[in-house]
Design an enzyme around this catalytic site. Structure first.
Site, PDB file in Angstrom:
ATOM      1  N   LYS A  44      -1.503 -20.627  -6.704  1.00  0.00           N
ATOM      2  CA  LYS A  44      -0.816 -19.975  -7.821  1.00  0.00           C
ATOM      3  C   LYS A  44       0.065 -18.839  -7.293  1.00  0.00           C
ATOM      4  CE  LYS A  44      -4.649 -16.779  -8.733  1.00  0.00           C
ATOM      5  NZ  LYS A  44      -5.573 -16.258  -9.739  1.00  0.00           N
ATOM      6  N   ARG A 145     -12.485 -13.428 -19.981  1.00  0.00           N
ATOM      7  CA  ARG A 145     -11.058 -13.777 -20.067  1.00  0.00           C
ATOM      8  C   ARG A 145     -10.969 -15.146 -20.726  1.00  0.00           C
ATOM      9  NH1 ARG A 145      -8.608 -12.715 -14.089  1.00  0.00           N
ATOM     10  NH2 ARG A 145      -9.326 -14.865 -14.010  1.00  0.00           N
ATOM     11  N   TYR A 279      14.497  10.260  -2.233  1.00  0.00           N
ATOM     12  CA  TYR A 279      14.506  10.875  -3.555  1.00  0.00           C
ATOM     13  C   TYR A 279      13.418  11.946  -3.713  1.00  0.00           C
ATOM     14  CZ  TYR A 279      17.498   6.962  -4.972  1.00  0.00           C
ATOM     15  OH  TYR A 279      18.519   6.068  -5.092  1.00  0.00           O
ATOM     16  N   MET A 327      14.220   1.453  -4.086  1.00  0.00           N
ATOM     17  CA  MET A 327      14.300   0.066  -4.523  1.00  0.00           C
ATOM     18  C   MET A 327      14.589  -0.900  -3.384  1.00  0.00           C
ATOM     19  SD  MET A 327      16.689  -1.666  -7.475  1.00  0.00           S
ATOM     20  CE  MET A 327      15.920  -0.726  -8.794  1.00  0.00           C
TER      21      MET A 327
END
Length: 394
Positions: A44, A145, A279, A327
């Site tokens: 998956k 779940r 940053y 990013m």
């Protein structure tokens, strides 16, 4: 190229090397832990970020006879384009109303059913396809779940048997999933195992004759032999990531990490002391130094939570992400060393050459190794090493 070929000499911005020989060895190691059970290779989320099709094929070469995905779309893609032998069974379990039931039936997928709505839609898909749906009934034994609650189990089983009697369904399996198998000794493990036995026995008393009964994920495959039943479903362990670092590293379990994430330094420059980096200037150089620019960022899956802590091997030395991971890029303080632009920076790998591992990044980011490898994005090309064709490929 030879089977052990390295990536092209011209450096890429970044690459994720996927060692399929390591994956095959991990499958063999895991199979040896459960010699009496069939093996489902869980691929998956694009094979936990490693590439679903290539990893599924490698796992089958090492003895897997089942492949597991979460979504039906993942399973359908593997059946159509994965290059798997026709007799390999593919199971998917994360369904929502209106899903591609007919397509799943036509592709001979095993589909999971946790409630009556799903059974009804599977039957409708079978009627549209003109053939029986392969259905596996999922029991909620305590994870909370997916899966059918014990109070509703008898009705789900009864309705599935009615559908089987009319030829629209074939009940191929009974299964469940652990909540705390990575914590051996946790009271929920024995409780879930006991409840699973009870729910299987109840279904069989009602007349179900499943091909497979299964509950064992990666940690249960490694540490809980009484949970192996007819089939085991290793996921992250197949990729050489420890499912329970508290109990042991990958090496402790006889597993080898499959992915190595590397990049080429985009820039090396001298800066004075007191220079802010990235940053927010959360890192300020303590003195005159050199900075290296790593062209990977959180858009590529490098966790921003590892800002200031994420480790990288450059020039044989561990460096740490200096300041914020952005990013597309982040910076490491090279401490005055001057590697050339294009020099290799290894974020994680097996650790053979002193590089960090995915678990080191997990600790730096306050998460788990599963997330580190799974989140590596599509901008990072996968380079497959030791493929069965004898080539490195992308």
């Amino acid at each position: 190229m030879s089977e052990n070929a390295k990536p092209p000499a011209a450096p890429m911005r970044a690459r994720a090397e996927i060692d399929l020989a390591a994956l095959r060895a991990n499958v063999r190691t895991l199979r040896a832990k459960a010699p009496g059970a069939a093996f489902m290779a869980v691929v998956k989320a694009d094979g936990y970020g490693h590439g679903a099709a290539a990893c599924a094929r490698a796992a089958v070469e090492a003895g897997a006879t089942w492949v597991g995905t979460a979504t039906p779309e993942e399973a359908l893609a593997l059946r159509a384009d994965g290059g798997l032998p026709a007799d390999v069974r593919i199971m998917c379990w994360l369904w929502t109303p209106g899903g591609p039931w007919r397509e799943a039936v036509e592709a001979d997928l095993d589909v999971s059913v946790s409630g009556l709505w799903a059974l009804r839609e599977a039957v409708e898909g079978a009627r549209a396809a003109g053939r029986a749906a392969r259905v596996q009934l999922k029991a909620d034994t305590g994870l909370g779940r997916g899966g059918c609650q014990p109070a509703d189990w008898a009705e789900l089983v009864a309705q599935a048997l009615l559908a089987e009697g009319e030829g629209t369904v074939r009940i191929t399996g009974l299964w469940s999933h652990f909540a705390c198998a990575d914590e051996p000794g946790h009271p929920s493990v024995a409780a879930q195992l006991g409840r699973f036995r009870e729910m299987v026995a109840q279904a069989e008393r009602q007349g179900v004759r499943p091909e497979v009964r299964h509950i064992a994920n990666s940690p249960a495959t490694l540490t809980l032999p009484e949970s192996h039943f007819d089939l085991v479903r290793p996921g992250v362990a197949m990729y050489g990531v420890s499912p329970s670092p508290e109990l042991g590293s990958s090496a402790d379990f006889g597993l080898r990490p499959v992915m190595t994430l590397a990049a080429s330094l985009a820039l090396v420059k001298h800066v004075p002391g007191g220079h802010g980096v990235s940053y927010g200037h959360h890192y300020v150089t303590p003195g005159e130094t050199t900075l290296g620019l790593i062209p990977l960022g959180y858009a590529d899956g490098v966790p921003r939570h590892a800002s200031g802590t994420g480790p990288v091997l450059v020039g044989g030395k561990w460096r740490t992400a200096a300041g914020r991971i952005a990013m597309d890029q982040f910076v490491v303080d090279l401490g005055g060393d001057e590697p050339e632009p294009g020099a290799e920076a290894i974020l994680f790998g097996p650790g053979d050459h002193g590089e960090p591992t995915a678990e080191d990044w997990a600790q730096a980011a306050g998460t788990i190794g599963y997330e580190i490898v799974t989140r590596i994005g599509v901008r990072v090309p996968r380079v497959y090493m030791n493929a069965s064709t004898g080539n490195a490929s992308m």
